[in-house]
Motif scaffolding. Structure first.
Motif, mmCIF file in Angstrom:
data_model
loop_
_atom_site.group_PDB
_atom_site.id
_atom_site.type_symbol
_atom_site.label_atom_id
_atom_site.label_comp_id
_atom_site.label_asym_id
_atom_site.label_seq_id
_atom_site.Cartn_x
_atom_site.Cartn_y
_atom_site.Cartn_z
ATOM 1 N N GLY A 91 -25.610 98.032 154.153
ATOM 2 C CA GLY A 91 -24.988 96.585 154.291
ATOM 3 C C GLY A 91 -24.477 95.763 153.623
ATOM 4 N N ARG A 92 -24.680 96.135 152.234
ATOM 5 C CA ARG A 92 -24.203 95.828 150.964
ATOM 6 C C ARG A 92 -22.832 96.200 150.233
ATOM 7 N NH1 ARG A 92 -29.916 96.328 148.060
ATOM 8 N NH2 ARG A 92 -30.892 94.883 149.411
ATOM 9 N N ASN A 93 -22.815 97.552 150.329
ATOM 10 C CA ASN A 93 -21.538 98.213 149.916
ATOM 11 C C ASN A 93 -20.715 98.903 150.893
ATOM 12 O OD1 ASN A 93 -22.448 98.127 146.894
ATOM 13 N ND2 ASN A 93 -24.362 99.286 147.726
ATOM 14 N N ARG A 94 -19.642 98.928 150.693
ATOM 15 C CA ARG A 94 -18.708 99.716 151.667
ATOM 16 C C ARG A 94 -18.115 100.695 150.849
ATOM 17 N NH1 ARG A 94 -21.106 97.178 154.978
ATOM 18 N NH2 ARG A 94 -20.222 95.625 156.287
ATOM 19 N N PHE A 95 -17.983 101.989 151.427
ATOM 20 C CA PHE A 95 -17.365 103.057 150.790
ATOM 21 C C PHE A 95 -16.305 103.630 151.724
ATOM 22 C CE2 PHE A 95 -21.686 102.857 149.318
ATOM 23 C CZ PHE A 95 -21.409 103.188 147.944
ATOM 24 N N ALA A 96 -15.468 104.257 151.084
ATOM 25 C CA ALA A 96 -14.312 104.866 151.843
ATOM 26 C C ALA A 96 -14.950 106.358 152.240
ATOM 27 C CB ALA A 96 -13.038 105.186 151.427
ATOM 28 N N ASN A 97 -14.621 106.953 153.490
ATOM 29 C CA ASN A 97 -15.071 108.401 153.443
ATOM 30 C C ASN A 97 -14.655 109.379 152.547
ATOM 31 O OD1 ASN A 97 -16.397 107.494 156.014
ATOM 32 N ND2 ASN A 97 -14.421 107.938 157.294
ATOM 33 N N ARG A 98 -13.402 108.968 151.924
ATOM 34 C CA ARG A 98 -13.325 110.216 150.787
ATOM 35 C C ARG A 98 -14.169 109.898 149.628
ATOM 36 N NH1 ARG A 98 -9.505 105.872 150.993
ATOM 37 N NH2 ARG A 98 -9.593 104.668 148.870
ATOM 38 N N ASP A 99 -15.078 108.777 149.535
ATOM 39 C CA ASP A 99 -15.862 108.736 148.556
ATOM 40 C C ASP A 99 -17.204 109.429 148.754
ATOM 41 O OD1 ASP A 99 -14.170 107.331 146.966
ATOM 42 O OD2 ASP A 99 -14.595 105.301 147.852
ATOM 43 N N MET A 100 -17.401 109.889 149.974
ATOM 44 C CA MET A 100 -18.577 110.516 150.409
ATOM 45 C C MET A 100 -18.668 111.668 149.817
ATOM 46 S SD MET A 100 -20.191 108.047 152.035
ATOM 47 C CE MET A 100 -19.873 107.278 150.667
ATOM 48 N N PRO A 101 -20.100 112.268 149.438
ATOM 49 C CA PRO A 101 -20.199 113.713 149.098
ATOM 50 C C PRO A 101 -19.936 114.572 150.258
ATOM 51 C CG PRO A 101 -22.068 112.237 148.314
ATOM 52 C CD PRO A 101 -21.310 111.515 149.271
ATOM 53 N N ASP A 102 -19.331 115.826 149.804
ATOM 54 C CA ASP A 102 -19.012 116.859 150.879
ATOM 55 C C ASP A 102 -18.444 116.338 152.286
ATOM 56 O OD1 ASP A 102 -19.559 119.376 151.969
ATOM 57 O OD2 ASP A 102 -21.319 119.193 152.869
ATOM 58 N N HIS A 103 -17.451 115.638 152.230
ATOM 59 C CA HIS A 103 -16.867 115.313 153.497
ATOM 60 C C HIS A 103 -17.742 114.681 154.572
ATOM 61 C CE1 HIS A 103 -13.379 117.705 152.097
ATOM 62 N NE2 HIS A 103 -14.292 118.587 152.006
ATOM 63 N N GLY A 104 -18.803 113.800 153.986
ATOM 64 C CA GLY A 104 -19.675 113.003 154.710
ATOM 65 C C GLY A 104 -18.860 111.841 155.076
ATOM 66 N N LEU A 105 -19.589 110.964 156.008
ATOM 67 C CA LEU A 105 -18.964 109.875 156.605
ATOM 68 C C LEU A 105 -19.742 108.594 156.235
ATOM 69 C CD1 LEU A 105 -17.865 111.166 160.117
ATOM 70 C CD2 LEU A 105 -16.422 110.899 157.787
ATOM 71 N N PHE A 106 -19.075 107.747 156.199
ATOM 72 C CA PHE A 106 -19.827 106.203 156.015
ATOM 73 C C PHE A 106 -19.891 105.462 157.208
ATOM 74 C CE2 PHE A 106 -19.839 101.756 154.766
ATOM 75 C CZ PHE A 106 -21.035 101.751 153.913
ATOM 76 N N VAL A 107 -20.788 104.785 157.695
ATOM 77 C CA VAL A 107 -20.941 103.959 158.709
ATOM 78 C C VAL A 107 -21.587 102.649 158.162
ATOM 79 C CG1 VAL A 107 -21.937 103.349 160.997
ATOM 80 C CG2 VAL A 107 -21.279 105.720 160.255
#
Length: 124
Positions: A91-107
């Motif tokens: 809820g504090r940070n926003r990440f792009a999916n490309r920044d996630m380890p191992d092709h993980g996703l950000f919600v």
């Protein structure tokens, strides 16, 4: 890259330090048909991961107390268990999916059940 575990036939590990948010996430995922186990922080999750061989998805908050944050936990999980799907939230940070380890996703929080379920199924 090894194929990812089927999320419907394995457990989702929910890692969230806020008790109410964790309880809601667990209920939401169970209502969506997933088997779920939860942890209050990344250190506890790391222990659970070493004790269980049936975890197929890591759904973790980024900001948590303890020796590691959710991103560090996800990076370690990727190295140790590359077949576990990774979904991170904050809820504090926003990440792009490309920044996630191992092709993980950000919600981002607040999230809906549909957003989380979709991310679980599409995390490579």
């Amino acid at each position: 890259m090894p194929s990812k575990r089927d999320p419907q036939s394995s457990l989702v590990l929910v890692v969230e330090d806020d008790d109410l948010v964790r309880m809601i996430a667990v209920d939401m995922l169970e209502d969506a048909g997933f088997a779920v186990v939860s942890a209050r922080q990344a250190d506890e999750a790391w222990f659970i991961l070493h004790e269980r061989a049936d975890i197929g998805v890591l759904f973790t908050d980024v900001d948590m107390p303890g020796s590691m944050c959710g991103v560090t936990l996800a990076e370690r999980v990727h190295r140790a268990w590359p077949d576990i799907r990774l979904v991170l939230t904050s809820g504090r940070n926003r990440f792009a999916n490309r920044d996630m380890p191992d092709h993980g996703l950000f919600v981002p929080k607040p999230y809906s059940v549909g957003e989380v379920v979709d991310a679980i199924h599409h995390a490579d």
